[in-house]
Design an enzyme around this catalytic site. Structure first.
Site, PDB file in Angstrom:
ATOM      1  N   ASP A  46       0.855  -1.184   0.000  1.00 29.44           N
ATOM      2  CA  ASP A  46       0.000   0.000   0.000  1.00 29.44           C
ATOM      3  C   ASP A  46       0.893   1.237   0.000  1.00 29.44           C
ATOM      4  OD1 ASP A  46       1.067   0.288   2.535  1.00 29.44           O
ATOM      5  OD2 ASP A  46      -0.848   0.307   3.589  1.00 29.44           O
TER       6      ASP A  46
ATOM      7  N   ASP B  95       1.384   4.823   2.271  1.00 31.02           N
ATOM      8  CA  ASP B  95       0.972   5.432   3.539  1.00 31.02           C
ATOM      9  C   ASP B  95       1.391   6.896   3.605  1.00 31.02           C
ATOM     10  OD1 ASP B  95       0.380   2.708   4.998  1.00 31.02           O
ATOM     11  OD2 ASP B  95       2.417   2.478   4.229  1.00 31.02           O
TER      12      ASP B  95
ATOM     13  N   ASP C 251      -3.283   4.452   2.734  1.00 26.70           N
ATOM     14  CA  ASP C 251      -3.612   4.797   4.120  1.00 26.70           C
ATOM     15  C   ASP C 251      -3.260   6.255   4.371  1.00 26.70           C
ATOM     16  OD1 ASP C 251      -4.524   2.309   4.952  1.00 26.70           O
ATOM     17  OD2 ASP C 251      -2.578   1.657   5.716  1.00 26.70           O
TER      18      ASP C 251
HETATM   19  P1  8DG Z   1       4.226  -2.414   3.031  1.00 32.86           P
HETATM   20  O1  8DG Z   1       3.011  -1.569   3.035  1.00 32.86           O
HETATM   21  O2  8DG Z   1       5.255  -1.971   2.067  1.00 32.86           O
HETATM   22  O3  8DG Z   1       3.910  -3.857   2.885  1.00 32.86           O
HETATM   23  O4  8DG Z   1       4.942  -2.284   4.469  1.00 32.86           O
HETATM   24  P2  8DG Z   1       4.749  -1.142   5.540  1.00 32.86           P
HETATM   25  O5  8DG Z   1       4.448   0.168   4.897  1.00 32.86           O
HETATM   26  O6  8DG Z   1       5.902  -1.203   6.453  1.00 32.86           O
HETATM   27  O7  8DG Z   1       3.507  -1.679   6.367  1.00 32.86           O
HETATM   28  P3  8DG Z   1       2.071  -1.046   6.655  1.00 32.86           P
HETATM   29  O8  8DG Z   1       1.195  -2.205   6.993  1.00 32.86           O
HETATM   30  O9  8DG Z   1       1.602  -0.162   5.572  1.00 32.86           O
HETATM   31  O10 8DG Z   1       2.271  -0.236   7.990  1.00 32.86           O
HETATM   32  C1  8DG Z   1       3.053   0.933   8.087  1.00 32.86           C
HETATM   33  C2  8DG Z   1       3.329   1.260   9.532  1.00 32.86           C
HETATM   34  O11 8DG Z   1       2.181   1.724  10.198  1.00 32.86           O
HETATM   35  C3  8DG Z   1       3.819   0.064  10.339  1.00 32.86           C
HETATM   36  O12 8DG Z   1       4.905   0.470  11.120  1.00 32.86           O
HETATM   37  C4  8DG Z   1       2.699  -0.304  11.226  1.00 32.86           C
HETATM   38  C5  8DG Z   1       2.001   0.996  11.409  1.00 32.86           C
HETATM   39  N1  8DG Z   1       0.571   0.934  11.694  1.00 32.86           N
HETATM   40  C6  8DG Z   1      -0.410   0.302  10.992  1.00 32.86           C
HETATM   41  N2  8DG Z   1      -1.611   0.523  11.564  1.00 32.86           N
HETATM   42  C7  8DG Z   1      -1.380   1.324  12.620  1.00 32.86           C
HETATM   43  C8  8DG Z   1      -2.216   1.936  13.568  1.00 32.86           C
HETATM   44  O13 8DG Z   1      -3.419   1.769  13.555  1.00 32.86           O
HETATM   45  N3  8DG Z   1      -1.621   2.725  14.518  1.00 32.86           N
HETATM   46  C9  8DG Z   1      -0.264   2.924  14.537  1.00 32.86           C
HETATM   47  N4  8DG Z   1       0.243   3.697  15.481  1.00 32.86           N
HETATM   48  N5  8DG Z   1       0.541   2.366  13.635  1.00 32.86           N
HETATM   49  C10 8DG Z   1       0.005   1.576  12.710  1.00 32.86           C
HETATM   50  O14 8DG Z   1      -0.220  -0.363   9.981  1.00 32.86           O
HETATM   51 MN    MN Z   2       2.674   0.427   3.790  1.00 32.54          MN
HETATM   52 MN    MN Z   3      -0.473   0.821   5.580  1.00 33.21          MN
END
Ligand code: 8DG
Ligand code: MN
Ligand code: MN
Length: 388
Positions: A204, A206, A312
């Protein structure tokens, strides 16, 4: 006490947040197997086992060269009996029989397919499997009631299971930037998650949004979402007040302010038109003029002139920005290890909102990630070295 045979070959500190872990991994064969077992444990809701495998894999990722024998692993932290068995199997036989049989198992395959649907977690997938639903076709024929997220997830299944490239993340950054400055001039947007860590692809994209004047960010999310919706960029969105419940382990943390961030889980419609409209790396030509390269249509989308991408969005007040930035940059294990370090080694509680010193009973302020690491007594680790 140490005999001459017990030579510690590698030295690795035990918390992942004390180490620099780049994307370069010299032990991918080992860490892939451990990651698969970790994923299987997580999908089976055995969180403890999952974390143990993740920590073991993270230690191997931090090594400067490939492991060739078990003796090199002496003295390394976080390698439990189970992980050591897996590593030994691979070093001796070229593959882990446990990882291979897990990968082949009907249950693992079904869990992967079903949790590959956006909006479907381990619990739901497990329930469906117990009802005999092992794949998408069976799910559709079963007449199960799907929520809005799951319906969108099923509809865009193929796109959402295709990795997002950095180039597409950049195109989406531009769109989100346009949205943010249109609805609130002066608001700022930062790419977070894996792309901030320098990954070249992700599941995704972010973003963290804030405004340099405290309070101006209030009400921003619905405006950004409306703008994106009015321009036809959103296939799905769900805006929530943050309801992220941190896992039960670790010390008590300020849970009272855990619900302050607004976040939006969305599915973007990324069109060829937007891909072409965004500036692409300029290519120098012989006559010194520059031409703009045009992206090839995505081979995976076939004739479709757009693809769905998970995005996100998080909004934070500027006073919490550094904590939000640190908390949302990941990796997930790096975050978990930071909180464990804070609790176990410093008697502090770290969240994406704040850092609380349990002994002094005060919140420690910070306007940068560097300051947070300093409060925690840790050497600063830049995002590109948080790929644990
Ligand atoms: P990817 O998308 O490339 O597979 O990997 P990523 O970007 O590292 O993973 P991600 O699932 O998109 O998550 C990004 C960061 O955000 C990760 O450190 C975890 C964190 N995170 C969530 N949900 C929440 C939440 O609800 N609250 C907080 N504080 N952090 C969160 O994914
Ligand atoms: Mn991500
Ligand atoms: Mn994410």
């Amino acid at each position: 006490q140490t005999s001459e045979a017990e030579v510690v070959v590698f030295s690795v500190p035990s918390y992942a947040c004390q180490r620099r872990t780049t994307l370069e991994n010299h032990n991918a064969v080992l860490t892939d197997a451990l990651a698969l077992l970790a994923e299987n444990a997580e999908l089976s809701e055995e969180e403890g086992r999952g974390v143990a495998f993740r920590r073991a894999a993270a230690v191997l990722k931090a090594l400067p060269r490939p492991v060739t024998s078990m003796t090199e692993l002496r003295g390394l932290p976080c390698l439990g009996d189970h992980s050591l068995r897996v590593i030994k199997d691979i070093l001796e036989n070229g593959a882990s029989s446990e990882a291979e049989s897990t990968k082949q198992s009907e249950r693992y395959k079904a869990l992967k397919v079903l949790t590959g649907i956006f909006g479907v977690g381990a619990k739901t997938a497990d329930r469906w499997i117990r009802e005999g639903i092992l794949g998408l076709q069976q799910l559709q024929e079963s007449g199960q009631t799907l929520n809005r997220a799951q319906q969108a997830g099923l509809e865009h299944y193929d796109d959402l299971n295709q990795p997002v490239t950095k180039a597409d993340a950049d195109v989406i950054s531009e769109i989100v930037e346009r949205a943010v400055v249109s609805v609130l001039p002066g608001a700022q947007m930062t790419l977070i998650g894996g792309f901030r860590r320098g990954k070249l692809s992700g599941h995704d994209v972010d973003f963290l949004i804030t405004h340099p004047e405290e309070g101006r960010e209030v009400g921003l999310m619905p405006k950004v979402v409306s703008w994106l919706e009015s321009q036809g960029f959103l296939l799905y969105q769900k805006t929530t007040r943050n309801s992220y419940l941190e896992s039960k382990d670790g010390p008590g943390r300020p849970s009272s302010n855990m619900d302050r961030f607004e976040r939006c889980f969305s599915i973007f419609k990324l069109t060829e038109k937007e891909r072409r409209r965004t500036k692409h790396p300029e290519t120098a030509t012989e006559n010194g003029l520059r031409t703009v390269s045009t992206p090839e249509p995505d081979p995976h989308t076939g004739h479709k002139l757009w693809r769905a991408v998970r995005v996100d969005l998080v909004v934070s007040p500027i006073s919490q920005f550094a904590f939000a930035l640190l908390g949302w940059t990941g990796s997930k294990l790096f975050e978990r290890e930071l909180r464990r370090w804070a609790g176990h080694e410093r008697n502090m509680s770290l969240s994406s909102h704040a850092l609380y010193d349990n002994k002094q009973r005060i919140y420690l302020r910070a306007t940068s990630e560097e300051e947070i690491f300093a409060h925690l007594g840790l050497e600063f680790i830049p995002p590109s070295e948080r790929n644990t």
